[in-house]
Design a protein around this motif. Structure first.
Motif, PDB file in Angstrom:
ATOM      1  N   CYS A 184       1.321 -13.361  11.951  1.00 44.58           N
ATOM      2  CA  CYS A 184       0.996 -13.143  13.367  1.00 44.58           C
ATOM      3  C   CYS A 184      -0.506 -12.912  13.606  1.00 44.58           C
ATOM      4  N   GLY A 185      -1.285 -12.849  12.570  1.00 47.00           N
ATOM      5  CA  GLY A 185      -2.700 -12.563  12.756  1.00 47.00           C
ATOM      6  C   GLY A 185      -2.981 -11.108  12.481  1.00 47.00           C
ATOM      7  N   PRO A 186      -4.262 -10.861  12.253  1.00 45.43           N
ATOM      8  CA  PRO A 186      -4.600  -9.468  11.880  1.00 45.43           C
ATOM      9  C   PRO A 186      -4.210  -8.456  12.931  1.00 45.43           C
ATOM     10  N   SER A 187      -4.239  -8.870  14.202  1.00 45.73           N
ATOM     11  CA  SER A 187      -3.907  -7.901  15.256  1.00 45.73           C
ATOM     12  C   SER A 187      -2.437  -7.857  15.532  1.00 45.73           C
ATOM     13  N   VAL A 188      -1.701  -8.714  14.901  1.00 47.95           N
ATOM     14  CA  VAL A 188      -0.244  -8.783  15.043  1.00 47.95           C
ATOM     15  C   VAL A 188       0.116  -8.908  16.522  1.00 47.95           C
ATOM     16  N   LEU A 226       4.405  -4.701   4.344  1.00 53.31           N
ATOM     17  CA  LEU A 226       4.927  -5.240   5.596  1.00 53.31           C
ATOM     18  C   LEU A 226       3.793  -5.619   6.538  1.00 53.31           C
ATOM     19  N   TYR A 227       2.746  -4.774   6.556  1.00 53.18           N
ATOM     20  CA  TYR A 227       1.607  -5.054   7.436  1.00 53.18           C
ATOM     21  C   TYR A 227       0.898  -6.341   7.020  1.00 53.18           C
ATOM     22  N   ILE A 228       0.707  -6.470   5.697  1.00 52.37           N
ATOM     23  CA  ILE A 228       0.029  -7.677   5.195  1.00 52.37           C
ATOM     24  C   ILE A 228       0.853  -8.924   5.532  1.00 52.37           C
ATOM     25  N   LEU A 229       2.165  -8.810   5.342  1.00 51.12           N
ATOM     26  CA  LEU A 229       3.037  -9.941   5.643  1.00 51.12           C
ATOM     27  C   LEU A 229       2.975 -10.289   7.145  1.00 51.12           C
ATOM     28  N   ALA A 230       3.004  -9.280   7.993  1.00 46.54           N
ATOM     29  CA  ALA A 230       2.944  -9.503   9.445  1.00 46.54           C
ATOM     30  C   ALA A 230       1.587 -10.055   9.850  1.00 46.54           C
ATOM     31  N   ALA A 231       0.527  -9.616   9.190  1.00 43.42           N
ATOM     32  CA  ALA A 231      -0.808 -10.111   9.513  1.00 43.42           C
ATOM     33  C   ALA A 231      -0.965 -11.592   9.151  1.00 43.42           C
ATOM     34  N   SER A 276       7.235   9.025  -4.254  1.00 43.94           N
ATOM     35  CA  SER A 276       7.971   8.532  -3.075  1.00 43.94           C
ATOM     36  C   SER A 276       7.022   8.194  -1.941  1.00 43.94           C
ATOM     37  N   VAL A 277       6.017   9.055  -1.716  1.00 45.12           N
ATOM     38  CA  VAL A 277       5.040   8.805  -0.660  1.00 45.12           C
ATOM     39  C   VAL A 277       4.282   7.517  -0.941  1.00 45.12           C
ATOM     40  N   TYR A 278       3.866   7.369  -2.226  1.00 47.62           N
ATOM     41  CA  TYR A 278       3.134   6.157  -2.597  1.00 47.62           C
ATOM     42  C   TYR A 278       3.988   4.901  -2.368  1.00 47.62           C
ATOM     43  N   VAL A 279       5.272   4.976  -2.707  1.00 54.92           N
ATOM     44  CA  VAL A 279       6.170   3.820  -2.531  1.00 54.92           C
ATOM     45  C   VAL A 279       6.301   3.474  -1.057  1.00 54.92           C
ATOM     46  N   VAL A 280       6.487   4.527  -0.225  1.00 57.06           N
ATOM     47  CA  VAL A 280       6.613   4.293   1.226  1.00 57.06           C
ATOM     48  C   VAL A 280       5.337   3.670   1.776  1.00 57.06           C
ATOM     49  N   LEU A 281       4.184   4.176   1.369  1.00 60.60           N
ATOM     50  CA  LEU A 281       2.909   3.632   1.847  1.00 60.60           C
ATOM     51  C   LEU A 281       2.726   2.179   1.404  1.00 60.60           C
ATOM     52  N   LEU A 282       3.117   1.920   0.147  1.00 59.95           N
ATOM     53  CA  LEU A 282       3.009   0.546  -0.351  1.00 59.95           C
ATOM     54  C   LEU A 282       3.914  -0.408   0.436  1.00 59.95           C
ATOM     55  N   ILE A 283       5.114   0.066   0.757  1.00 60.36           N
ATOM     56  CA  ILE A 283       6.032  -0.765   1.540  1.00 60.36           C
ATOM     57  C   ILE A 283       5.452  -1.046   2.932  1.00 60.36           C
ATOM     58  N   ILE A 284       4.921   0.003   3.557  1.00 53.84           N
ATOM     59  CA  ILE A 284       4.319  -0.174   4.889  1.00 53.84           C
ATOM     60  C   ILE A 284       3.150  -1.147   4.818  1.00 53.84           C
ATOM     61  N   LEU A 285       2.336  -0.960   3.765  1.00 56.99           N
ATOM     62  CA  LEU A 285       1.162  -1.833   3.603  1.00 56.99           C
ATOM     63  C   LEU A 285       1.595  -3.288   3.365  1.00 56.99           C
TER      64      LEU A 285
END
Length: 220
Positions: free
Chosen positions: A213-217, A205-210, A194-203
């Protein structure tokens, strides 16, 4: 060949024979018995036995009379004295007072049949109380030994059953402990997943936002 048992019996007062019974086997029993009666010097209440050839002469002196019987040497010595005591009671009860001064063979007609009948009775092993009780005790002992053997055999089976039960209990305990450990391991594994899944989801989302919007979002 002489049959076992009481073969000759008499009741006497001193050397005077009052009643006599003899089987057809013994021819000189009366002569031998008379010789013994003439020689004995015993007190009232005594029990004596004399070995005469292959036979034994048993005597009971009581109530002023001599009660005598003859048996084969191998015959049980307890039975003759039980017979003599039986005869003593019957004779003294029926003829005790009259026999004190009676002539020889005065009671032969009435008491000789009783001697014969009581001899036949005591010669029958089934009428020997001690032998019968001993046989019953031996039979009971055999039954008890058999029952004990069965109990011991059942005890061995019970012990084996208890051993098997203990083994099953130990196996069940080991299985339960293993199941608990497995359950705990599966719980930790689920948490990690579950932790790995949550981290992957966060990661993700971050990649998509980067990318948008750019690396600094900071340009979204």
């Amino acid at each position: 060949m002489p049959q076992p048992g009481i073969l000759y019996a008499l009741v006497a007062r001193g050397s005077v024979i009052l009643a006599e019974y003899s089987s057809s086997i013994l021819g000189n029993a009366g002569v031998v018995s008379l010789q013994i009666l003439e020689k004995i010097n015993a007190s009232n209440g005594e029990r004596l036995s004399y070995l005469v050839g292959d036979h034994i002469v048993h005597l009971l002196l009581a109530d002023g009379f001599t009660f005598l019987c003859m048996t084969p040497q191998a015959f049980n010595r307890r039975v003759p004295f039980a017979f003599l005591e039986d005869v003593r009671i019957r004779f003294t009860t029926a003829h005790g007072s009259a026999a004190a001064n009676a002539a020889a063979y005065s009671f032969n007609q009435t008491f000789a049949p009783i001697l014969q009948e009581r001899a036949a009775y005591h010669n029958n092993p089934s009428n020997d109380t001690v032998s019968r009780v001993t046989g019953e005790v031996n039979g009971l002992r055999e039954v008890m030994v058999e029952n004990i053997e069965r109990v011991l055999e059942r005890g061995d089976r019970l012990e084996l059953l208890v051993q098997k039960t203990d083994e099953l209990s130990d196996s069940a305990f080991v299985f339960k402990r293993g199941a608990t450990t497995l359950k705990r391991d599966m719980w930790y594994r689920n948490i990690r997943t579950s932790v790995y899944v949550v981290l992957l989801i966060i990661l993700g989302l971050y990649i998509l936002a980067a990318l948008i919007c750019g690396p600094s979002v900071t340009h979204c």
